[in-house]
Design a protein around this motif. Structure first.
Motif, short mmCIF file in Angstrom:
data_model
loop_
_atom_site.label_atom_id
_atom_site.label_comp_id
_atom_site.label_asym_id
_atom_site.label_seq_id
_atom_site.Cartn_x
_atom_site.Cartn_y
_atom_site.Cartn_z
N PHE A 112 0.83 -1.21 0.00
CA PHE A 112 0.00 0.00 0.00
C PHE A 112 0.86 1.26 0.00
N GLN A 113 2.02 1.18 0.63
CA GLN A 113 2.94 2.32 0.61
C GLN A 113 3.41 2.61 -0.81
N VAL A 114 3.74 1.54 -1.56
CA VAL A 114 4.14 1.73 -2.96
C VAL A 114 2.98 2.30 -3.78
N ILE A 115 1.79 1.77 -3.56
CA ILE A 115 0.63 2.23 -4.33
C ILE A 115 0.32 3.69 -4.03
N GLU A 117 2.39 6.01 -2.92
CA GLU A 117 3.44 6.87 -3.48
C GLU A 117 3.30 6.99 -4.99
N SER A 118 2.86 5.91 -5.64
CA SER A 118 2.66 5.99 -7.09
C SER A 118 1.49 6.91 -7.43
N LEU A 119 0.44 6.89 -6.62
CA LEU A 119 -0.69 7.78 -6.85
C LEU A 119 -0.27 9.24 -6.69
N ALA A 120 0.60 9.48 -5.73
CA ALA A 120 1.08 10.85 -5.52
C ALA A 120 1.90 11.35 -6.69
N GLU A 121 2.52 10.42 -7.42
CA GLU A 121 3.35 10.80 -8.56
C GLU A 121 2.63 10.66 -9.89
N GLY A 122 1.34 10.34 -9.86
CA GLY A 122 0.55 10.30 -11.09
C GLY A 122 0.58 9.00 -11.83
N ALA A 123 0.67 7.88 -11.14
CA ALA A 123 0.71 6.58 -11.81
C ALA A 123 -0.51 6.32 -12.69
N PRO A 124 -1.71 6.75 -12.31
CA PRO A 124 -2.87 6.44 -13.16
C PRO A 124 -2.81 7.07 -14.55
N THR A 125 -1.91 8.03 -14.77
CA THR A 125 -1.85 8.69 -16.08
C THR A 125 -0.92 7.97 -17.05
N ARG A 126 -0.42 6.81 -16.68
CA ARG A 126 0.47 6.09 -17.59
C ARG A 126 -0.24 5.85 -18.92
N PHE A 136 8.15 2.59 -9.48
CA PHE A 136 7.82 3.19 -8.19
C PHE A 136 8.29 2.26 -7.08
N GLY A 137 8.87 2.85 -6.05
CA GLY A 137 9.35 2.05 -4.94
C GLY A 137 9.17 2.79 -3.63
N ILE A 138 9.95 2.40 -2.64
CA ILE A 138 9.90 2.99 -1.31
C ILE A 138 11.24 3.64 -1.04
N THR A 139 11.20 4.86 -0.56
CA THR A 139 12.43 5.61 -0.31
C THR A 139 13.37 4.84 0.61
N GLU A 140 14.64 4.81 0.24
CA GLU A 140 15.72 4.17 1.00
C GLU A 140 15.59 2.65 1.07
N THR A 141 14.79 2.07 0.17
CA THR A 141 14.69 0.62 0.07
C THR A 141 14.92 0.20 -1.37
N ASN A 142 15.79 -0.78 -1.56
CA ASN A 142 16.06 -1.27 -2.91
C ASN A 142 14.76 -1.71 -3.58
N ILE A 143 14.53 -1.22 -4.79
CA ILE A 143 13.24 -1.47 -5.45
C ILE A 143 13.06 -2.94 -5.79
N ASN A 144 14.15 -3.64 -6.11
CA ASN A 144 14.04 -5.07 -6.39
C ASN A 144 13.73 -5.85 -5.11
N PHE A 145 14.35 -5.44 -4.00
CA PHE A 145 14.03 -6.08 -2.72
C PHE A 145 12.54 -5.95 -2.42
N THR A 146 12.00 -4.77 -2.68
CA THR A 146 10.57 -4.55 -2.44
C THR A 146 9.72 -5.48 -3.29
#
Length: 401
Positions: A112-115, A117-126, A136-146
């Motif tokens: 939900f944190q990723v979702i 953050e993606s909404l805040a950055e405009g993911a639905p407009t892809r 889209f990922g989580i700050t200070e966390t490797n995106i692949n780990f997520t």
């Protein structure tokens, strides 16, 4: 004192969804085992796991980077200790579900944190639903780990769905989190994780036709691919897949086809013993990890450590895969198939979520059929105290209450 020890294991399971807290997790696991008031029963899986952890520390004797190896050995040992603790404490349905839901809750929270953050950055407009060039990922966390954590949580969800006697609302919740996890993986744009979800879903469908055949295929094909592909077999297929699956193709699997020959050569220089846990990223000219299970563990722990690693998984999956019912084989094959793309192209060898899921799956045959209030007695003979009992009569009603 099983209550406090299980509660502490739940805390560890929750923290496993984060890439931090490694020192805290190891201490909590040791305390949880002590609080249980009894020593873990040392069966073959436990002995092999503990041997793997000790071997990781043994590489301190010949490593050229003591501090790096010490940190990496702690991660190996922590993963193995979590596996042992899960088998030790999760011998009832209640404990198994409590611990499993703890890790799942943390991963859903992260999803939900990723979702959000993606909404805040405009993911639905892809412009395209599968535009993997935007991640889209989580700050200070490797995106692949997520992304890999979400795949592991999806595997665990399927495992928990196989545990009988749960209220309908709990099962509905497990089904509901699967699309959430899948969408979060899509937002990360991690190809290996997306392919893992697709392979896992395909395996579940096909295993309905013949669980035994699909388990045999998974047990044979997964290890073969994990060994042969990093050594150069099928590189053209990987490039084709990289080009076809997403918009970030580099022509060399984001450098993996470049680093693998270096990693193979480095492993050959210390083939039996390895060069020391965690040292390959600081000894190769590209300064990155091997990004594949075979060459990572091979460089870290040598052939001996690699065989121990494989033996732990083989021993842990033997019991569920040997069940007379097809469900155990389906779950064992599903785990291997889902992890194949991640193990093949990423770093997930000491992932706490995987080792927790493996531990829970290894005790699933007994924990899922035993009394919710009495240890299931793994390996106990029928008719003896603590032997696994079918979920019938009062046990079912007691669980629902």
């Amino acid at each position: 004192m099983s209550g406090p020890s299980v509660a502490l294991l739940c805390v560890v399971a929750f923290l496993a969804a984060w890439a931090r807290h490694q020192q805290l997790i190891g201490i909590c696991l040791a305390i949880a085992i002590v609080l249980s008031g009894r020593m873990p029963r040392l069966r073959v899986p436990e002995v092999l796991a503990l041997a793997l952890g000790f071997w990781a520390y043994a590489t301190l004797w010949w490593t050229d980077s003591f501090d790096i190896t010490l940190s990496s050995a702690y991660r190996y040992a922590g993963a193995c200790l979590l596996f042992v603790a899960a088998r030790h404490l999760c011998t009832t349905r209640r404990n198994m579900l409590l611990v499993g839901y703890s890790y799942l809750a943390a991963c859903v929270l992260r999803a939900f944190q990723v979702i959000l953050e993606s909404l805040a950055e405009g993911a639905p407009t892809r412009s395209e639903a599968f535009d993997l060039s935007v991640r889209f990922g989580i700050t200070e966390t490797n995106i692949n780990f997520t992304a890999y954590s979400f795949v592991t949580a999806a595997v665990l969800s399927v495992l928990l769905l196989s545990v009988p006697g749960q209220p309908r609302v709990a099962r509905f919740g497990l089904y509901a989190v699967l699309p959430v996890l899948a969408y979060a993986v899509l937002l990360t744009g991690t190809k290996g994780a997306l392919i893992a979800l697709a392979l896992g879903a395909g395996y579940l469908v096909l295993s309905r036709l013949s669980a035994r055949v699909m388990w045999i295929l998974a047990a044979v094909i997964v290890p073969v691919l994990l060994v042969l592909v990093p050594l150069g077999l099928g590189s053209d297929r990987l490039i084709w897949l990289d080009v076809s699956f997403g918009d970030r193709s580099t022509g060399d699997m984001s450098g993996r086809l470049v680093i693998w020959p270096y990693a193979a050569s480095s492993w050959w220089d210390a083939f039996l013993l390895g060069q020391g846990a965690g040292t390959f990223p600081v000894t190769n000219p590209l300064g990155v990890g091997a990004h594949t299970l075979l060459l990572t563990v091979g460089n870290d722990l040598g052939l001996f450590g690699l065989l121990l690693f494989a033996a732990v998984f083989a021993a842990a999956l033997r019991r569920p895969a040997s069940r007379s019912t097809p469900q155990g084989r389906r779950l064992a094959g599903f785990l291997l198939t889902s992890l194949l793309p991640i193990w093949l192209t990423g770093h997930w060898e000491t992932a706490l979520g995987v080792w927790l899921t493996l531990g829970l799956l290894s005790v699933w045959p007994a924990a899922s059929t035993g009394s919710p209030r009495t240890p299931a007695g793994i390996g106990a003979a029928p008719g003896r105290a603590g032997a696994a009992r079918p979920l019938t009569g009062p046990a079912r009603g007691a669980w629902r209450r």
